[in-house]
Design a protein around this motif. Structure first.
Motif, short mmCIF file in Angstrom:
data_model
loop_
_atom_site.label_atom_id
_atom_site.label_comp_id
_atom_site.label_asym_id
_atom_site.label_seq_id
_atom_site.Cartn_x
_atom_site.Cartn_y
_atom_site.Cartn_z
N GLU A 261 28.89 5.75 2.16
CA GLU A 261 27.99 6.35 3.24
C GLU A 261 26.59 6.42 2.62
O GLU A 261 25.50 6.16 3.48
CB GLU A 261 28.38 7.59 3.94
N LEU A 262 26.50 6.73 1.31
CA LEU A 262 24.97 6.93 0.76
C LEU A 262 24.25 5.70 0.80
O LEU A 262 23.39 5.56 0.47
CB LEU A 262 25.07 7.47 -0.63
N LEU A 263 25.09 4.48 0.74
CA LEU A 263 24.47 3.30 0.91
C LEU A 263 23.41 3.07 2.04
O LEU A 263 22.47 2.16 1.97
CB LEU A 263 25.49 1.93 0.88
N SER A 264 23.66 3.69 3.15
CA SER A 264 22.91 3.73 4.40
C SER A 264 22.00 4.84 4.07
O SER A 264 21.14 5.17 5.33
CB SER A 264 23.77 3.95 5.62
N ASP A 265 21.56 5.42 3.17
CA ASP A 265 20.83 6.84 3.00
C ASP A 265 19.31 6.37 3.18
O ASP A 265 19.10 5.19 2.85
CB ASP A 265 20.99 7.50 1.69
N SER A 266 18.53 7.29 3.63
CA SER A 266 17.17 6.99 4.19
C SER A 266 16.24 7.18 3.03
O SER A 266 15.36 6.43 2.71
CB SER A 266 16.41 8.06 4.99
N ASN A 267 16.87 7.57 1.69
CA ASN A 267 16.03 7.68 0.50
C ASN A 267 16.67 6.61 -0.41
O ASN A 267 17.70 6.39 -0.86
CB ASN A 267 16.38 8.91 -0.28
N PRO A 268 15.42 5.62 -0.88
CA PRO A 268 15.80 4.51 -1.54
C PRO A 268 16.50 4.76 -2.94
O PRO A 268 17.27 4.09 -3.45
CB PRO A 268 14.54 3.71 -1.90
N MET A 269 16.16 6.08 -3.81
CA MET A 269 16.85 6.11 -4.88
C MET A 269 18.02 6.72 -4.70
O MET A 269 19.07 6.62 -5.72
CB MET A 269 15.91 7.45 -5.59
N VAL A 270 18.52 7.28 -3.62
CA VAL A 270 19.90 7.48 -3.45
C VAL A 270 20.77 6.51 -3.03
O VAL A 270 21.70 6.34 -3.81
CB VAL A 270 20.08 8.47 -2.15
N VAL A 271 19.96 5.63 -2.53
CA VAL A 271 20.92 4.23 -2.53
C VAL A 271 21.13 3.43 -3.74
O VAL A 271 22.36 2.85 -4.09
CB VAL A 271 19.99 3.37 -1.45
N ALA A 272 20.13 3.52 -4.57
CA ALA A 272 20.21 2.67 -6.03
C ALA A 272 21.14 3.61 -6.71
O ALA A 272 22.05 2.89 -7.24
CB ALA A 272 18.80 3.07 -6.53
N ASN A 273 21.31 4.92 -6.84
CA ASN A 273 22.19 5.53 -7.48
C ASN A 273 23.56 5.30 -6.92
O ASN A 273 24.78 5.22 -7.76
CB ASN A 273 21.99 6.98 -7.60
#
Length: 913
Positions: free
Chosen positions: A167-179
């Motif tokens: 679900e975090l792959l759809s996060d609004s924050n790019p660094m969250v997506v990267a991690n």
């Protein structure tokens, strides 16, 4: 005053003092004490006795002090697991702190404490942190999931953390997506199932590409690495991804640039039909690669090692950039040597004058290793660019005239190769080479000079004197020189027998009677027997025409190169070795490969699959949907690239084009065709066996066997109803297996009346789910009818998995055999063998085991054969048999040696059929 003061105390009784300071009421004194503890821990002192006192300091609002205490906990929790539980309540409390830095610090520390007792307390705080309102906490929690998976994979899956991570792959924050991408990639590598945990589809890829523009440089690296594992559905999607990744080539960080290059190199394989687009991408790839060479030497070296791979795969990318690879005076030696290698790979008729001018300059440098490499490079240019050969030879002669010892020796070594490449063209320089005979002291140079003297003995008047001078210190020579001397003297004798008889007897005596080297002794005996029994045959063997040497002898084997392109920007691309060669454990298990050129995601063919461990097989079989449809069949496997990798030592005779095996005569002939007599079966079909006896099948009895027809494996089954009632509603399902076999269609069995028998052929497809079985060819089957579901297991004969495109070129076979390590060779003895080498070759060819070459060595027939399995595993075979002897030896080499037992069983079954 700086914190260095904490590292200078060495007084006794320090632990006791620290204990009292840690329990002080003054916050400042307590912080100083914790700093001293951390300093002692850093320099290797054991301060684990202070564990309870340090843990008591956790109850503080001071962020610096909390960080220090957490650092201490990470270090000593493993040795004090019972004490570490004391800190759990504080962790849980800190995970709900109002300060996001403290929340993130708490969850990060809990993830780093690798103690089983604590992990169960981590789940609830981690779940909350994954949904935290602050992106810094979410990105820290994402990495924590990967750490927790390493400690307890089952807990991560059971608690639903993988779904939260996706679900975090759809996060609004790019660094969250990267991690999240980084964590999922790490979990994928550690996964024992071998299947990706998150399916990369178009919407997911779109989210990653959107985040790519906004996250930090290391986040971009993680996302690009994930994109490199994605196979676009069509060329349009591949084109779109290329356009969105291309701006990363201008990034200041070399890791981002190389990761972008990796993705684009992979996508260019799929776009090979769109020449204009590929040319545009090639032009865009050159400037960033060149820019990397202006960085510090260490980065230059990594860039050059990666560029070396790119140049081998697509030389057109950097063909106009030769000047940037010219060596600078202040380059370190490791950069110089790598640049030199790339210069030779890019050398062409258009730039050879420029390259030769540079190489000649390098040959006068002071660095001996670099000079040697430069001289060799001149020889390689002569071999690669034929029109420049004369200029190269002239340059080498000029270098020989300098009389610099190591230059002369390297020049002689490369001139030997030039003679091999261009026979009867430059032999006029032999007299100049002979003048330097006395100065040679390196084994390779001496061996090369001896080879030249022996090969051209008829043109050298004093060849016997020259070789005799070497024989004076024969026993002190290197083995390489001794072998060349032996062969050279025998060549001289065969060309001038009248005046060299004494010389040849002397060298044969030295080799056979006075030497401890088995190679030298054996070669001496072979020459002695040849000369004494059949001088004409000796002449044919020793003076035979030699094959021309290839232009690029040091290119990486193509399948290895494709794999390394997929690992650009990693350690594998620097070592030029696959990860399996230097990484142990699960992380090395998944092999990557470039897609076939012009093939996109929907039509791509699965590569040789890494077979996971066998787990819960009965559970899998019981939970199967018997009536469910078969998985989508993959397309047919492409023909093999003509350069794979494959033999050792004396097998170079394969390339001599020996007699091909003659096929056995047809048993039906033309009369059979005219009168419609059926031809014998194209391939071996084993006798049917009882797979399900009637007493276990409630009256249903199943007999079956396997075959291969029309390039497709099949299972031939006979259903017999021994019950008193009719049977209907038949369906079949195969469990996951080592080769990904699944039904290629529906089971066509109608109603089977009482006492009736029905034959039911069923085509099989490959490319389905893979799971390692024990034994490897074990197949578990479930058959359903109106009475019950029945389970049984049978063994797949490996020959039905031998594909029709398994024949290798002789040269490729030879190269690949040499490439595969000796540890991957297995031998098997076949008893009670009947038939000649020719009939065996014919029988095996009907079953897709192709004979590459045949030769006879001292009355023993040798067959060299290749085959390819449906999951793209190549197998090389050598069969040794003696006419009249019922015992033969079969040697097998493969990168996946686990298949050996199945192959041996199938080979023997075919031979004895």
């Amino acid at each position: 005053m700086t914190d260095s003061k904490y590292f200078t105390t060495t007084k006794k009784g320090e632990i006791f003092e620290l204990k009292s300071e840690l329990n002080s009421d003054k916050k400042e004194k307590k912080k100083e004490a914790v700093k001293k503890v951390i300093a002692s821990m850093t320099v290797g002192k054991d301060v684990s006795a202070l564990f309870p006192d340090v843990v008591n300091c956790m109850q503080t609002d001071n962020l610096e002090l909390k960080k220090l205490v957490y650092l201490y906990l990470m270090n000593y929790a493993k040795s004090q697991p019972d004490m570490a539980i004391m800190a759990v309540n504080t962790f849980v409390k800190d995970c709900e702190d109002s300060n996001p830095l403290i929340r993130a610090l708490a969850v990060r520390t809990m993830g780093c404490i690798r103690v089983d007792k604590i992990t169960e307390y981590l789940c609830e705080p981690l779940r909350k942190c994954l949904k935290d309102e602050d992106p810094y906490v979410r990105k820290t929690a994402a990495v924590c999931v990967a750490k927790l998976y390493d400690i307890s994979p089952s807990m991560v899956e059971d608690q639903g953390f993988l779904d939260q991570l996706k679900e975090l792959l759809s996060d609004s924050n790019p660094m969250v997506v990267a991690n999240a991408v980084a964590a999922l990639s790490e979990i994928n590598e550690a996964s024992v199932s071998g299947h990706p945990l998150v399916e990369m589809n178009a919407p997911t890829i779109n989210k990653l590409l959107t985040a790519l523009n906004e996250c930090t440089e290391w986040g971009q690296v993680f996302i690009l690495d994930a994109l490199s594992n994605y196979c676009p559905r069509d060329s349009r999607e591949a084109h779109s991804i290329c356009e969105r990744i291309t701006p990363r080539l201008a990034h200041a960080n070399a890791a981002v640039v190389l990761s972008a290059v990796k993705v684009l190199m992979k996508l260019m394989e799929m776009l090979s039909d769109e020449t204009e687009l590929v040319n545009t991408l090639s032009r865009k790839l050159a400037p960033p690669l060149v820019t990397l060479l202006s960085a510090e030497p260490e980065v230059q070296y990594v860039a050059l090692r990666n560029i070396n791979l790119v140049v081998q795969k697509r030389p057109e990318i950097l063909k106009h950039e030769m000047k940037v690879f010219f060596v600078k005076y202040n380059d370190p030696i490791y950069v110089k040597l790598e640049k030199l290698d790339i210069m030779i790979r890019l050398a062409s008729q258009a730039n050879i004058a420029q390259v030769l001018g540079e190489l000649k300059e390098y040959a006068t440098e002071v660095d001996v290793d670099f000079v040697r490499k430069a001289v060799r490079a001149i020889g390689r240019c002569a071999i690669k660019v034929e029109p420049s050969a004369e200029r190269c030879v002239s340059t080498l002669l000029e270098l020989i005239q300098t009389k610099v010892n190591y230059v002369v020796q390297e020049a002689i070594v490369v001139i030997k190769d030039i003679f091999r490449k261009y026979p009867n063209k430059y032999e006029s320089i032999i007299s100049t080479l002979c003048e330097n005979l006395d100065t040679l002291d390196e084994p390779e140079a001496r061996a090369s000079m001896v080879w030249i003297v022996g090969e051209y003995a008829e043109r050298i008047d004093n060849a016997d004197e020259l070789l005799d001078s070497f024989l004076e210190g024969f026993h002190d020579e290197n083995a390489q020189v001794q072998l060349q001397l032996l062969t050279a003297v025998v060549k001289l004798f065969l060309k001038r027998p009248a005046d060299t008889q004494e010389l040849v007897q002397h060298v044969l005596s030295l080799a056979t009677q006075d030497s401890d080297n088995p190679d030298l002794r054996d070669r001496g005996f072979i020459y002695w027997r040849l000369l004494s029994t059949d001088p004409a045959a000796a002449k044919e063997v020793v003076l035979a025409d030699k094959p021309l040497i290839s232009e690029e002898t040091d290119l990486l084997e193509p399948t290895l190169l494709d794999e390394l392109i997929c690992h650009i920007s990693s350690l594998a691309s620097v070592y030029h070795k696959p990860p399996t060669a230097f990484v142990e454990g699960r992380a090395a298990g998944v092999r990557k490969s470039l897609p076939a050129r012009g093939v996109t995601g929907e039509e791509s063919v699965p590569q040789a699959t890494v077979i996971p461990n066998q787990e819960s097989l009965i559970g899998d079989l019981l939970s199967m949907d018997i009536g469910g449809g078969a998985p989508n069949a993959s397309g047919p496997a492409p023909a093999p690239a003509s350069n794979l990798d494959l033999l050792a030592g004396g097998l170079d005779v394969l390339l001599g084009g020996g007699p091909e095996p003659t096929p056995a005569p047809s048993t039906t002939g033309l009369l059979g065709d005219i009168f419609g007599v059926a031809a014998p079966p194209a391939s071996f079909v084993p006798l049917k066996q009882c797979w399900l006896p009637a007493d276990k099948g409630k009256g249903l009895e199943i007999w079956g066997t396997f075959s291969r027809q029309g390039g497709q494996p099949r299972v031939e089954m006979t259903f017999t109803n021994k019950a008193m009632q009719p049977m209907t509603g038949f369906a079949i399902q195969l469990n996951k297996n080592s080769f990904g076999i699944y039904p290629g269609g529906a089971l066509s069995v109608g109603a089977v009346g009482a006492g009736a028998r029905v034959d039911a052929p069923l085509p099989l497809a490959t490319g389905g789910p893979v799971q390692r079985m024990e034994p490897l060819n074990n197949l578990q089957v479930a058959v359903k009818n109106n009475i019950d579901v029945f389970y049984f297991a049978c063994l797949i004969p490996a020959h039905i998995l031998f594909t029709e495109d398994g024949q290798l070129d002789k040269r490729v076979f030879l190269t690949t055999w040499k490439e595969i390590p000796a540890a991957n060779e297995v031998q098997h003895t076949i008893n009670n063998l009947v038939g000649t080498a020719d009939t065996i070759a014919h029988k095996m060819s009907l079953n897709n085991v192709f004979t590459i070459a045949k030769r006879n060595v001292e009355g023993q027939d040798m067959l060299y054969q290749s085959l390819k399995l449906t999951n793209n595993i190549w197998v090389l075979l050598e069969l040794k048999l003696q006419p009249g002897n019922p015992e033969a030896t079969l040697s097998l080499k493969s990168r996946t040696v686990e298949v050996a037992t199945c192959i041996f069983q199938a080979y023997e079954a075919i031979l004895k059929s």
